[in-house]
Design a protein around this motif. Structure first.
Motif, PDB file in Angstrom:
ATOM      1  N   CYS A   1       0.851  -1.185   0.000  1.00  0.00           N
ATOM      2  CA  CYS A   1       0.000   0.000   0.000  1.00  0.00           C
ATOM      3  C   CYS A   1       0.891   1.241   0.000  1.00  0.00           C
ATOM      4  CB  CYS A   1      -0.941  -0.026   1.206  1.00  0.00           C
ATOM      5  SG  CYS A   1      -0.077   0.142   2.777  1.00  0.00           S
TER       6      CYS A   1
ATOM      7  N   CYS B   1       1.460   3.664   2.192  1.00  0.00           N
ATOM      8  CA  CYS B   1       2.246   3.976   3.397  1.00  0.00           C
ATOM      9  C   CYS B   1       3.178   2.846   3.793  1.00  0.00           C
ATOM     10  CB  CYS B   1       1.321   4.329   4.556  1.00  0.00           C
ATOM     11  SG  CYS B   1       0.446   2.920   5.275  1.00  0.00           S
TER      12      CYS B   1
ATOM     13  N   CYS C   1      -6.109  -0.562   3.582  1.00  0.00           N
ATOM     14  CA  CYS C   1      -5.173  -0.203   4.654  1.00  0.00           C
ATOM     15  C   CYS C   1      -5.824   0.849   5.549  1.00  0.00           C
ATOM     16  CB  CYS C   1      -3.891   0.349   4.044  1.00  0.00           C
ATOM     17  SG  CYS C   1      -2.789   1.082   5.277  1.00  0.00           S
TER      18      CYS C   1
ATOM     19  N   CYS D   1      -3.428   4.474   5.111  1.00  0.00           N
ATOM     20  CA  CYS D   1      -3.397   5.283   3.885  1.00  0.00           C
ATOM     21  C   CYS D   1      -4.643   5.110   3.033  1.00  0.00           C
ATOM     22  CB  CYS D   1      -2.141   4.986   3.075  1.00  0.00           C
ATOM     23  SG  CYS D   1      -2.071   3.328   2.384  1.00  0.00           S
TER      24      CYS D   1
END
Ligand code: ZN
Length: 119
Positions: A6, A8, A69, A72
Motif C-alpha cells: 500500500c 504507506c 489499509c 493510507c
C-alpha cells in the motif's frame, strides 16, 4: 516473486508469480476503487507486513470482503467470504511496481451487467 504494498507501506504482500492478465471491472464497487485486479490462489499470497490489519468492507450480497489499509486507505485486496469459493482472491494491481506489469494484457470485464468480457 512479486512484491506489492500500500502507499504507506503498512501492508506488504509477496505474490508467488507474475500475473498473466490485468482485469478491469465496471461493477458498482470496482468502478469506484479502480484496480485493475490480478488474481491468485490465497496460498500464492503471503502477507509480509500488516497481516490481519486491513479493514474489510462487505457489501450487498456479502460474497466478497474488500480490504483496505487503515492508515493510507489504499484498497489492497478482496477475498471470498464463502469457504466453498475461497480458491481465488484479487489483488489491487496498483500496489505493484508498474515495471513488473509492463506488457500485460488489460481485459475489461462487465461486472455491472452481463458478466462477460467487453473486449
Ligand atoms: Zn497503507
Amino acid at each position: 516473486m512479486i512484491e506489492a504494498s500500500c502507499h504507506c507501506g503498512a501492508i506488504r504482500l509477496e505474490l508467488a508469480e507474475r500475473p498473466d492478465v490485468l482485469k478491469s471491472c465496471n461493477c458498482s464497487i470496482c468502478r469506484r476503487i479502480g484496480g485493475p485486479w490480478v488474481y491468485y490462489h490465497p496460498k500464492q499470497v503471503k502477507f509480509t507486513k500488516g497481516a490481519g490489519e486491513t479493514v474489510a468492507y462487505i457489501q450487498g450480497d456479502r460474497t466478497l470482503a474488500m480490504h483496505h489499509c487503515p492508515t493510507c486507505g489504499c484498497v489492497t485486496h478482496w477475498e471470498s467470504t464463502d469457504p466453498h469459493n475461497a480458491d481465488r482472491m484479487g489483488i489491487n494491481s496498483g500496489l505493484i511496481d508498474p515495471v513488473e506489469l509492463k506488457g500485460l494484457p488489460l481485459r475489461h470485464f462487465d461486472g455491472a451487467d452481463t458478466w462477460t468480457y467487453l473486449d
